[in-house]
Design a protein around this motif. Structure first.
Motif, short mmCIF file in Angstrom:
data_model
loop_
_atom_site.label_atom_id
_atom_site.label_comp_id
_atom_site.label_asym_id
_atom_site.label_seq_id
_atom_site.Cartn_x
_atom_site.Cartn_y
_atom_site.Cartn_z
N VAL A 486 0.84 -1.18 0.00
CA VAL A 486 0.00 0.00 0.00
C VAL A 486 0.88 1.24 0.00
N THR A 487 0.60 2.15 -0.91
CA THR A 487 1.28 3.45 -0.93
C THR A 487 0.24 4.53 -0.68
N SER A 488 0.63 5.78 -0.88
CA SER A 488 -0.31 6.88 -0.64
C SER A 488 -1.38 6.96 -1.71
N ARG A 537 -4.85 2.12 -8.73
CA ARG A 537 -4.09 3.37 -8.74
C ARG A 537 -5.04 4.57 -8.71
N GLY A 538 -4.44 5.74 -8.54
CA GLY A 538 -5.21 6.97 -8.52
C GLY A 538 -6.06 7.14 -7.28
N LEU A 539 -5.66 6.52 -6.17
CA LEU A 539 -6.42 6.62 -4.93
C LEU A 539 -6.01 7.87 -4.15
N LYS A 540 -6.79 8.19 -3.15
CA LYS A 540 -6.52 9.36 -2.34
C LYS A 540 -5.69 8.98 -1.11
N PRO A 541 -4.74 9.82 -0.73
CA PRO A 541 -3.91 9.50 0.44
C PRO A 541 -4.71 9.51 1.74
N SER A 567 -1.36 5.35 2.75
CA SER A 567 -0.51 6.12 3.65
C SER A 567 -0.66 7.61 3.38
N PRO A 568 -0.34 8.46 4.36
CA PRO A 568 -0.44 9.91 4.15
C PRO A 568 0.50 10.37 3.04
N ALA A 569 0.10 11.45 2.37
CA ALA A 569 0.93 12.02 1.31
C ALA A 569 2.21 12.59 1.89
#
Length: 697
Positions: A486-488, A537-541, A567-569
């Motif tokens: 999981v990324t931002s 992809r293209g999700l919100k942080p 995760s937070p940006a």
């Protein structure tokens, strides 16, 4: 004999199959079904027909004699046709008709005689048309009407609706920003639906005249506060209220306290962060509640709500869309699934004070009045955590109680109260000498607001053989998707197990939605089975997403689901702080330097131009005027005007403003020859063509 009896029974009990129109069904007695005929005319049906269904046809218009012979008709369904208008007196012969459905056509206006003759009509459905005008006396003969549906049209105003027996009126999804008491004369109305009209207020006199009202829908309007009209005693019989999707933001305990008979309440999407405790005590009969799509602040003031739901047995609708938005430890969690300990309520303790020793009087500790004890009193700090133990023991003046000396401190703390429940996980808030609040965290927690919970000591890992056995058992039971990375802005999904347990599926349907934002509409993707891993992809942080998988094309039900939080940006701090005095000085120095360089460049250009002009003037004075014939084809200077064929040329100094030229003097036999090759760059002419052809690529 048997045939004659059968013929008699058919003739007496229903419509003969020989009289049934083409492409219609007449199996039920006195009922004719003519759906999907794709015909533009009304079919001719037996005169004994009582229920006629001709929906989903291509009927464009009606004639006055279309229904003249079926005077026994009780129900007529002409929905989903292409009617653009209702001719005057088209239904005049249907004096016994009770139900008329003209919904989902293309009707634009209702005239005075559109429903003339329908004196027994009880239900009139006109929803889903293009009606923008209703003549004042259009409903004059409909005194027996019980239900009128006008939703989904283009109405901007209404004629005076006088229906002494009307029970249901639906005006939703029109453009009627105001309703006056004179618009409705319906004393027995039970259900009024005013959704999505653009209402910013509700007339009190209008609601007061509806003393028999049981259901009221005010959803999707522009109400910024609960209308005063809902605080009247005339609504004591209201059982169903819908205020969803209005910008209310806040509810007070007294807003709906008159609605003692309320059974269903919808407060979805009104930007609520919570409810005042005891808000629902006015509704002892409440059984259905919807509060979805609200940004709930799941801290201690809301801890009573899940407990109240369970104790009262209230059915919370759309629980999957009823989630917390704050604090971060609860963001994305279902509100109804939280327990009291999850709301970070402070621990309340009491401390007994012993009697004074001998005759020494006990010190008097200033106290706040009893009426402010629950809000202004700051509880003592909890036992110190592991991180603060060293610093506490190093300071001999730090005791078990917080610094507390005089009554002035109490007054100061009262003027600088901590935000309610700002410290999480049992932390205690107090003000330091600089009037800055600080959270004292319990053991095992840390952070500015005690929001970080330390992990417990790691359990010893099992051996490789034990781990293999446990893993194989878990994999056999596992039937769900999972998130691997999981990324931002992305979530990597593991679909291996889902595909292995369904080897014959045609594809995978992924459904995901953002549980932490106001827009929770599901997004659907279709994937082939050769994608055992897929990245959303293209999700919100800093948001919680729910992802579900199901076999493509087999069922609309959701399959296994998983939740993951992005995760937070990552924010990059600026290299220079504009508010720093050093930064301001550097900026001013750069500006001054840029101005000096610009002035130097201008001055240098002027000096070069003046110097070149002076040199040109000196050369002309020595050589005379330039003659174009003085140049031969090879570019040599002709010296016929010189003395004895020679001329001493004054060589100009090197011009630093021009491109360096090749050597200009060659000594031959005591005389000087001046070579001046012709360069296209210095001798432009009309036939000066480019040496290369232009490129088209």
């Amino acid at each position: 004999m048997l045939l004659s009896i059968a013929f008699f029974l058919l003739a007496a009990g229903g419509v003969l199959s020989s009289d049934c129109p083409e492409f219609c069904s007449c199996n039920s007695p006195h009922s004719v079904f003519c759906s999907n005929r794709r015909s533009s005319t009304v079919p001719t049906v037996p005169i004994s027909t009582r229920h006629l269904y001709i929906f989903q046809n291509d009927i464009v218009t009606l004639a006055q004699d279309d229904f003249k012979d079926i005077t026994e008709l009780l129900s007529l369904d002409m929905s989903q046709n292409k009617l653009a208008e209702i001719p005057d007196r088209a239904f005049e012969s249907l004096s016994r008709l009770k139900n008329l459905d003209l919904s989902a056509n293309r009707i634009t206006r209702i005239s005075k005689d559109s429903f003339s003759g329908l004196i027994q009509l009880e239900r009139l459905y006109l929803h889903g048309n293009l009606i923008n005008y209703i003549q004042w006396e259009a409903f004059e003969d409909l005194e027996m009407l019980l239900e009128l549906k006008l939703q989904g049209n283009h109405l901007t105003s209404l004629p005076s609706l006088i229906f002494p027996r009307l029970l249901l009126l639906d005006l939703s999804h029109n453009k009627i920003p105001t309703l006056e008491p004179s618009d409705l004369h319906t004393p027995h109305l039970e259900a009024l639906k005013l959704s999505s009209l653009g209402l910013s207020s509700v007339d009190e006199d209008l609601i007061a005249s509806l003393r028999n009202l049981h259901e009221l829908d005010l959803s999707m309007n522009k109400l910024t506060k609960v209308p005063q009209a809902l605080k009247q005693e005339s609504l004591k019989g209201l059982t169903k209220l819908n205020l969803a999707t209005n910008p209310l933001f806040k509810l007070n305990a007294s807003d709906l306290q008159q609605l003692v008979a309320l059974q269903e309440l919808d407060l979805s999407g009104i930007n609520l962060q919570g409810f005042p405790e005891g808000f629902f005590e006015s509704f002892p009969k409440l059984s259905q509640l919807s509060v979805a799509e609200n940004p709930f602040n799941c801290l201690c003031p809301l801890a009573w709500f899940p407990v109240w739901l369970k104790e009262k047995g209230v059915n919370l609708k759309r629980p999957e869309e009823t989630r917390c938005h704050f604090p971060l430890v609860n963001a994305g969690k279902k509100l109804s699934a939280l327990e009291h300990k999850d709301f970070a309520c402070p621990l309340t303790t009491t401390k007994s004070t012993g009697s004074p020793v001998e005759n020494t009087p006990a010190p008097q500790i200033p106290t706040t009045p009893s009426k402010t004890t629950h809000t202004n009193a700051i509880p003592p700090p909890p036992p110190p955590s592991d991180e603060t133990f060293t610093s506490i023991t190093d300071n001999p003046t730090f005791g078990s109680e917080p610094p507390f000396s005089t009554s002035a401190t109490v007054v100061e703390n009262e003027s600088h109260l901590c935000p309610q429940n700002i410290c999480l996980n049992g932390g205690t808030c107090f003000f330091d000498p600089n009037t800055q609040f600080t959270c004292l965290c319990l053991s095992g927690t840390a952070g500015q607001y005690c929001e970080i919970v330390r992990k417990s000591p790691e359990v010893p890992q099992p051996s490789a053989t034990e781990a293999l056995v446990v893993t194989s058992v878990m994999n056999d039971k596992l039937d769900a998707i999972s998130s691997r990375e999981v990324t931002s802005t992305s979530i990597l999904l593991d679909l291996h197990r889902f595909i292995e347990t369904r080897p014959n599926i045609r594809g995978i349907r992924l459904t995901y939605r953002n549980l932490s934002g106001p827009d929770r509409r599901p997004m659907i993707l279709s994937l082939p089975t050769y994608y055992p891993e897929y990245t959303l992809r293209g999700l919100k942080p800093n948001c919680t997403y729910s992802v579900c998988a199901s076999p493509l094309g087999e069922s609309e039900e959701m399959g296994p689901c998983t939740e993951a939080r992005t995760s937070p940006a990552i924010t990059v701090e600026p290299l220079l702080n504009p508010e720093n005095p050093m930064t301001k000085t550097l900026i001013a120095a750069h500006v001054v330097l840029a101005v000096v360089l610009a002035l130097a460049l201008v001055a240098g250009t002027i000096i070069c131009v003046k110097k070149r002009r002076q040199e040109n003037a000196g050369t002309e004075s020595e050589l005379g005027s330039a003659d174009p014939e003085a140049m031969d084809m090879n570019g040599k200077v002709c010296l016929e005007n010189g003395v004895k064929g020679t001329l001493l040329l004054k060589q100009p100094e090197a011009d630093r403003c021009q491109t360096p030229q090749p050597p200009s003097l060659l000594q031959q036999n005591g005389s000087l020859d001046h070579e001046a090759p012709l360069m296209k760059g210095h001798c432009p002419s009309n036939n000066n063509l480019a040496p290369l052809k232009p490129s088209y690529f």
